[in-house]
Scaffold this active site. Structure first.
Site, PDB file in Angstrom:
ATOM      1  N   CYS A 378      14.207  19.222  -2.336  1.00  0.00           N
ATOM      2  CA  CYS A 378      15.023  20.323  -2.866  1.00  0.00           C
ATOM      3  C   CYS A 378      14.152  21.396  -3.522  1.00  0.00           C
ATOM      4  CB  CYS A 378      16.039  19.767  -3.864  1.00  0.00           C
ATOM      5  SG  CYS A 378      16.841  21.012  -4.892  1.00  0.00           S
ATOM      6  N   CYS A 381      14.976  22.044  -7.173  1.00  0.00           N
ATOM      7  CA  CYS A 381      14.435  20.976  -8.029  1.00  0.00           C
ATOM      8  C   CYS A 381      12.966  21.242  -8.344  1.00  0.00           C
ATOM      9  CB  CYS A 381      14.584  19.614  -7.347  1.00  0.00           C
ATOM     10  SG  CYS A 381      16.283  19.150  -6.951  1.00  0.00           S
TER      11      CYS A 381
END
Length: 497
Positions: A378, A381
């Site tokens: 991600c 993230c």
């Protein structure tokens, strides 16, 4: 005179708009959606890629005239109050209004045909009176699932309960109400569900909406049917344990098991809903924590977010499957937890790496916890990681557990944590329920989030590390200034020499 003309023009425009998506604002919303029995509203923003993909399909659907139904749209950038009124958190969001009141959110496919099918299913009463058995027979040929309430009249508890419960199943089931004498082979005052292929289930329990709803959620799926992207949503709402037979359709053992699933599923229906999935097309075993060396067919039961795995050292047979389900129903099967190995050093620089096996230990540690659920792939993230590391260092010397968990490689209890996107951050007060973090993922916002919810110690208004950093910056500036002055003085001395 001019006012009368404007009103007439507005009404004429409204009549002409019956086959288009009406633009809704806070000024005309309530009045407009009350003009039709069914009103389907799209909440969107122009910058959303999914909204852009939906737009042409939405317009095609809106251009078809459907009696007693209209479609409209709300631009949430220009109408933020309407978006807030209906708690719109993602785009696009589609809401069905019935007689001017919010009824339900649309969760089907975003194609013209599916949208039209959904609208047509919601027009008129949910339950149709059947005057003869042939009417139901024709419906069974046209629809995958047909439900018939056999009752004396429309004032019985069966009739009123069915009418209410049916509202949530308009698309997936076709409902009828009929006098018992039209179906002499069936028990009066019962509800019968017929599925294509000849399968049938009967409800004769308490006439309560909640219990009937649970029955309908289960009875619209086959005894041992295939799960697909199209019907996945039906299985996902079933509260009863769901058993997944993972098969390789071209292999003999899988073929034999698949052929027995209808009988097994019918026999074990009260314990578990059984389905099968082609893992050659849908490799779900990766998400379920099935070992790579597992033999197939394999079987996994899921209940309340926990996985229960049949032994993968041997292929699943009809006999072993029935035994496994009965053992499971008796509470003699332990859940299989998908978990990364416990790290040798769990906490580094204030940040604790949690895995599924250690989650309960930390939740019951007597401390508050700030936990980040992330996915290694991600991008958001990765961007948030330095900020979260900074938060961990900030609270390193406190009783707060600042933790992270790879949600793609560890079991996450969905009844405790609802993780629908990455990254997701929760604050878990000692002995309390998790609180999700919302807003911009800045250091200041996350720090304030912790300060607001912490229960086991006091948090100062200003972060200590930030104060130290500012102090360090000022000292560095002062030091550089002094170095500059020293350098200038040195140069002057050299010139004097």
């Amino acid at each position: 005179m001019r006012a009368i003309f404007l009103v007439a023009l507005a009404l004429a425009t409204m009549r002409e708009s019956t086959a288009e998506s009406l633009k809704l604002t806070k000024e005309n919303f309530n009045e407009t959606i009350a003009k039709s029995e069914i009103f389907l509203v799209k909440f969107y923003v122009d910058t959303c890629g999914y909204c852009q993909m939906l737009a042409p399909e939405w317009e095609k659907a809106a251009n078809e005239t459907i009696d007693n139904a209209l479609m409209g749209e709300v631009d949430c950038h220009s109408q933020p109050e309407l978006a807030a009124n209906f708690s719109i958190r993602g785009y696009p969001t589609i809401i069905l209004f019935r007689n001017g009141k919010e009824a339900e959110h649309y969760g089907g496919a975003r194609t013209k045909d599916d949208i039209i099918k959904y609208i047509k299913a919601n027009v008129g009463p949910a339950v149709t009176p059947a005057s003869n058995a042939e009417e139901v027979t024709r419906a069974k040929e046209e629809h995958d699932v047909v439900c018939v309430g056999l009752t004396a009249n429309n004032s019985t508890s069966l009739s009123t309960t069915l009418a209410e419960a049916a509202q949530s199943f308009r698309v997936s089931l076709k409902f009828f109400e009929a006098e018992p004498k039209l179906f002499p082979d069936e028990k009066p005052e019962t509800i019968v569900v017929y599925r294509k292929g000849g399968e049938k289930e009967v409800y004769d329990g308490p006439m309560e909406v909640e219990k009937l709803t649970e029955f309908l959620q289960i009875s619209r799926v086959a005894f041992g049917g295939e799960i697909t992207p199209e019907n996945y949503q039906y299985y996902s709402v079933i509260k009863r344990p769901v058993g997944w037979a993972m098969v390789k359709p071209n292999e003999t053992a899988s073929i034999e098991l698949k052929e027995s699933l209808t009988e097994v599923g019918k026999k074990m229906r009260s314990h578990m809903v059984v389905l099968w999935v082609n893992i050659s097309k849908h490799p779900v075993w990766r998400d379920f924590g099935v070992p790579e060396d597992a033999k197939y067919p394999a079987f996994l039961a899921i209940h309340w977010g926990a996985n229960y795995l049949h032994s993968t050292a041997e292929v699943v047979t009809r006999e072993s499957l029935e035994k496994f389900i009965l053992e499971f129903a008796a509470g003699r099967v332990e859940p299989t937890i998908k978990s990364l190995p416990v790290p040798e050093v769990e906490t580094v620089d204030g940040k604790t790496t949690i895995v599924a096996k250690t989650m309960q230990k930390h939740l019951t540690s007597g401390k508050d916890m700030l936990i980040l659920f992330f996915a290694p792939w991600c991008g958001h993230c990765k961007n948030f990681a330095p900020t979260f590391d900074k938060i961990a260092k900030e609270f390193d010397a406190t009783d707060l557990i600042v933790a992270e968990l790879d949600a793609t490689a560890n079991y996450v209890n969905s009844s405790t944590f609802t993780v629908t996107a990455f990254p997701t951050v929760f604050f878990v007060p000692n002995g309390g329920k998790p609180v999700v973090f919302e807003g911009e993922r800045s250091f200041e916002n996350v720090y304030e989030f912790v300060r607001k919810h912490v229960t086991t110690f006091k948090v100062s208004e200003k972060p200590a590390n930030v104060t130290e950093e500012k102090k360090s910056e000022e000292e560095n500036k002062s030091s550089k200034s002094n170095e500059s002055n020293d350098s200038n003085e040195s140069n002057v001395d050299k010139q004097d020499l």
